[in-house]
Design a protein around this motif. Structure first.
Motif, PDB file in Angstrom:
ATOM      1  N   ALA A   1       0.524  -0.933   0.087  1.00  0.00           N
ATOM      2  CA  ALA A   1       0.347  -0.133   0.000  1.00  0.00           C
ATOM      3  C   ALA A   1       1.082   1.728  -0.226  1.00  0.00           C
ATOM      4  O   ALA A   1       0.694   1.996  -0.168  1.00  0.00           O
ATOM      5  CB  ALA A   1      -0.890   0.139   1.298  1.00  0.00           C
ATOM      6  N   LEU A   2       2.214   1.386   0.702  1.00  0.00           N
ATOM      7  CA  LEU A   2       2.744   2.267   0.843  1.00  0.00           C
ATOM      8  C   LEU A   2       3.635   2.375  -0.495  1.00  0.00           C
ATOM      9  O   LEU A   2       3.568   3.232  -1.225  1.00  0.00           O
ATOM     10  CB  LEU A   2       4.034   2.170   1.491  1.00  0.00           C
ATOM     11  N   SER A   3       3.737   1.221  -1.328  1.00  0.00           N
ATOM     12  CA  SER A   3       4.147   1.608  -2.250  1.00  0.00           C
ATOM     13  C   SER A   3       3.230   2.282  -3.721  1.00  0.00           C
ATOM     14  O   SER A   3       3.428   3.270  -4.621  1.00  0.00           O
ATOM     15  CB  SER A   3       4.590  -0.042  -3.513  1.00  0.00           C
ATOM     16  N   LEU A   4       2.376   1.650  -4.000  1.00  0.00           N
ATOM     17  CA  LEU A   4       1.232   2.975  -4.229  1.00  0.00           C
ATOM     18  C   LEU A   4       1.115   4.197  -3.897  1.00  0.00           C
ATOM     19  O   LEU A   4       1.074   4.610  -4.661  1.00  0.00           O
ATOM     20  CB  LEU A   4      -0.524   1.488  -3.969  1.00  0.00           C
ATOM     21  N   TRP A   5       1.567   3.999  -2.479  1.00  0.00           N
ATOM     22  CA  TRP A   5       0.507   5.342  -2.563  1.00  0.00           C
ATOM     23  C   TRP A   5       2.255   6.521  -2.893  1.00  0.00           C
ATOM     24  O   TRP A   5       2.153   7.842  -3.380  1.00  0.00           O
ATOM     25  CB  TRP A   5       0.736   5.536  -0.691  1.00  0.00           C
ATOM     26  N   ILE A   6       3.354   5.599  -2.782  1.00  0.00           N
ATOM     27  CA  ILE A   6       4.180   6.865  -3.443  1.00  0.00           C
ATOM     28  C   ILE A   6       4.101   7.266  -5.037  1.00  0.00           C
ATOM     29  O   ILE A   6       4.334   8.048  -5.098  1.00  0.00           O
ATOM     30  CB  ILE A   6       5.790   5.981  -3.100  1.00  0.00           C
ATOM     31  N   ILE A   7       3.626   5.542  -5.611  1.00  0.00           N
ATOM     32  CA  ILE A   7       3.213   6.129  -6.888  1.00  0.00           C
ATOM     33  C   ILE A   7       2.332   7.095  -7.175  1.00  0.00           C
ATOM     34  O   ILE A   7       2.444   7.915  -8.170  1.00  0.00           O
ATOM     35  CB  ILE A   7       2.876   4.493  -7.327  1.00  0.00           C
ATOM     36  N   TYR A   8       1.386   7.192  -6.488  1.00  0.00           N
ATOM     37  CA  TYR A   8      -0.303   7.751  -6.630  1.00  0.00           C
ATOM     38  C   TYR A   8       0.806   9.813  -6.008  1.00  0.00           C
ATOM     39  O   TYR A   8       0.884  10.870  -6.853  1.00  0.00           O
ATOM     40  CB  TYR A   8      -0.426   7.791  -5.542  1.00  0.00           C
ATOM     41  N   ARG A   9       1.539   9.494  -5.548  1.00  0.00           N
ATOM     42  CA  ARG A   9       1.950  10.966  -4.925  1.00  0.00           C
ATOM     43  C   ARG A   9       3.388  11.215  -5.605  1.00  0.00           C
ATOM     44  O   ARG A   9       3.256  12.366  -6.430  1.00  0.00           O
ATOM     45  CB  ARG A   9       3.023  10.624  -3.584  1.00  0.00           C
ATOM     46  N   ASN A  10       3.575  10.634  -6.821  1.00  0.00           N
ATOM     47  CA  ASN A  10       4.215  11.138  -7.522  1.00  0.00           C
ATOM     48  C   ASN A  10       3.788  11.006  -8.931  1.00  0.00           C
ATOM     49  O   ASN A  10       4.652  10.654 -10.033  1.00  0.00           O
ATOM     50  CB  ASN A  10       5.774  10.330  -7.611  1.00  0.00           C
TER      51      ASN A  10
END
Length: 688
Positions: free
Chosen positions: A672-681
């Motif tokens: 979930a954190l990986s997807l959040w990082i992708i979403y933020r960038n």
């Protein structure tokens, strides 16, 4: 919903269908006539063939040094058969064989039809030489291994023509005689050397089944009843569905109907009820036909066939088949509504028909019970439920779940078809003419789903019918390179598409790559955890899991070859096709959530077998979401390749039993954190 208007429209649609004699004949009369005609023709053909083959005289000749011995063995076997009281062997004695001893060239006589087969005999020494010569010659991988032969044993070879029915049948009968003669000779030799009894009677072998005849019959009928009904509903309902909207578009009567005070939802519901009614009528007619054929013994039935259908069982089946008919009617209605012409709707029908048959085959698969994840898969759940009901082992709770899933599916599709009919560009073909005229990207967006339907049909048809692609590597190369990449290049050329834009070939930030590297193992372990939770709630059959593993991981392949064929090649080709071409073609039509679901489902459907559709569709949705957030196919390629590589290699590194719930929870958090990082960038693609 105005029920009075709905009733009026429904009656109107039925009257219009009944007035169209062509539609009534094609949808109702023709299927009702064709089935008995086909069954009668099949029975007549089979009986006539048996009579012809039994009445014929099979001519043959014997060559070689052991001709006399073989001739005597055949005569002794014929005498034994005539005395035998076993029904199967007794039928064998009814065939007439005639030996022609004056044949000079047996091969030419066989080709000319003068004889049906000939027998070559070889001494042990000659047979040894032939075996040695055969062992040094090359063999193809498709050639089955020959029966092991002892040194010095004479050989008898029957030469026949498999492409001629009478020659093939004669050869089969002679093989039975020769095997019987060989068994008699073996017994005689044993007794001459002091063996006191018939070796075939050293011990008796019997079997006994605890299942009743009713359960066995229910198992046989239950495996195919849903498939049969789905075929009838599709073929019969399609004629009515095509006429009821696509036909009205051509006649120009649909616009008139839409200008009345009736709402679009009422019109869609009335048309759907009419199609559902036709599908149910056809199903009942075919069911009645089937029942009559069984009673009249027009269909060859298994031994102890005992089909019983009590009232409660019949009502339960009907309870499941009604929403099934409504679901199929909704699909047919949407096909007819989406097509601009009658002919175009016929073109869409075939791939949808094939797709609809796949879940209906769930009851044929071994080890699947209704108390599993299959209960949540529309159509497949009805297939398995019908089998268990007919076997006399209904599961009330899961039948209720199945009914609920089917009602929800039918209701959703009814609303979807109503929304489709509310679109002006669907109803009025004039709105599509500019795109048809100018071509280019606008026409590509309209036809991209049609292209993928064609690709699916090609993949399905070629995989099933081309023996040269039977191997795992060849089939994968054909699917990925020829179908996926070939069709993508063809679409870009035909519609003048910019490769960089349509394939989303954009670089991404370094942090995106880092997030993907963390997401690969975390996503894989999270998926295992989700599966474990689902397996706790609704256990999946063990046979299904074993088959899943066998299909994905071919045995005996080196690791580098597995990585190439299972991970790298699909990741590149499928991401370019699905997250490149397909996503670009659909992104102006749907909102992001619907786009993710649509592309994921199409991706899942390309993975043919039923038990792979759901997990691959879920993976496809994740990959589509990443492509939307990054605007590039490259991160998805890496995640796709990494996930597939772990799927084939992780079993060599650790056992799933070594993972516990804290591991799954930690993996889920990291994913979930990986997807959040992708979403933020994110640098997202523009969508509908």
């Amino acid at each position: 919903m105005n029920w009075r208007v709905l009733r009026l429209l429904y009656i109107h649609e039925l009257k219009m269908l009944l007035r169209a004699r062509r539609t009534v004949f094609m949808a109702v009369v023709l299927p009702a006539i064709m089935m008995p005609l086909m069954l009668y023709a099949q029975k007549y053909s089979r009986d006539r063939r048996e009579r012809t083959l039994n009445a014929g005289t099979y001519r043959y000749t014997i060559t070689g040094p052991l001709a006399g011995r073989v001739r005597q063995a055949i005569a002794d076997a014929g005498t034994t058969l005539a005395r035998n009281k076993d029904e199967d062997l007794k039928q064998q004695s009814q065939f007439n064989f005639q030996e022609l001893k004056t044949i000079a060239d047996p091969r030419r006589s066989l080709d000319n039809g003068q004889i049906q087969f000939y027998i070559e005999t070889f001494t042990g020494e000659e047979a040894d030489k032939l075996s040695a010569a055969a062992g040094t010659s090359s063999r193809t991988t498709s050639t089955p291994p020959a029966e092991r032969r002892l040194q010095g044993v004479p050989r008898i070879n029957i030469v026949y023509r498999e492409d001629q029915d009478i020659s093939d049948n004669a050869h089969s009968r002679m093989m039975v005689l020769l095997r019987l003669a060989r068994r008699s000779d073996s017994q005689l030799l044993l007794m001459q050397h002091g063996f006191p009894a018939d070796p075939s009677k050293l011990f008796d072998v019997e079997d006994s089944s605890v299942a009743t005849s009713r359960q066995v019959t229910g198992s046989v009928v239950g495996r195919f009843i849903t498939l049969f009904l789905v075929m009838m509903m599709f073929t019969g309902g399609a004629v009515a569905a095509m006429d009821i909207i696509a036909g009205e578009k051509e006649r120009g009567t649909l616009e008139t109907l839409l200008t009345t005070a009736a709402g679009r939802a009422d019109i869609a519901a009335a048309k759907q009820l009419a199609i559902t009614s036709v599908a149910l009528v056809i199903t009942l007619i075919q069911g009645l036909n089937f029942f009559l054929y069984i009673r009249m013994r027009l269909i060859p039935l298994p031994k102890d066939f005992d089909l019983q259908l009590p009232t409660g069982m019949a009502l339960t089946l009907l309870l499941l088949f009604v929403p099934l008919a409504a679901t199929i009617a909704s699909v047919l209605l949407m096909i007819s509504a989406y097509a601009k012409t009658y002919k175009e709707s016929q073109m869409y029908f075939f791939p949808v028909y094939l797709l609809g048959l796949i879940p209906a085959l769930a009851s044929v698969m071994p080890g699947i019970s209704l108390r599993s994840a299959i209960a949540l898969v529309p159509v497949a759940n009805v297939s398995v439920a019908a089998r268990e009901i007919l076997m006399g082992r209904p599961d009330p709770l899961m039948i209720a779940v199945t009914f609920g899933v089917m009602v929800f599916t039918a209701g959703y599709l009814v609303m979807a078809s109503a929304r489709l009919l509310a679109r002006e560009d669907i109803i009025l073909p004039a709105h599509t003419e500019p795109a048809e005229f100018f071509g280019g990207p606008a026409l590509f967006q309209r036809r991209v789903l049609r292209w993928f339907a064609l690709m699916w049909v090609v993949t399905f048809a070629v995989a099933s019918n081309v023996p040269a692609l039977a191997s795992f590597q060849r089939q994968l190369l054909f699917n990925e390179v020829v179908v996926m990449i070939g069709a993508s290049l063809l679409m870009m050329r035909m519609y003048h598409l910019n490769a960089r834009d349509v394939l989303s070939l954009k670089p991404v930030k370094l942090v995106i790559w880092l997030a993907i590297l963390f997401a690969i193992p975390a996503g894989y372990i999270t998926a295992l955890g989700v599966f474990r939770v689902m397996n706790t709630i609704i256990p999946a059959p063990q046979q299904l899991l074993e088959r899943f593993s066998d299909d994905i991981i071919p045995k005996g392949m080196p690791s580098w070859e597995l990585i190439l064929y299972v991970a790298v090649l699909p990741a590149i080709c499928e991401e370019l096709a699905f997250r490149g071409i397909l996503l670009s073609g659909l992104r102006r039509k749907f909102r992001p959530a619907a786009l993710i679901v649509a592309v994921g489902l199409v991706f899942g459907l390309f993975h043919m077998t039923l038990y792979r559709i759901a997990p691959t569709a879920a993976l496809g949705m994740v990959l589509t979401a990443i492509a939307l957030m990054t605007g590039s196919v490259f991160p998805g390629m890496l995640l796709h390749a990494g996930n597939n590589a772990l799927g084939v290699l992780a079993g060599n590194w650790f056992s799933i039993d070594a993972l516990h719930w804290p591991h799954y929870m930690a993996a889920g958090v990291i994913f979930a954190l990986s997807l959040w990082i992708i979403y933020r960038n994110r640098t997202p693609l523009l969508t509908g």
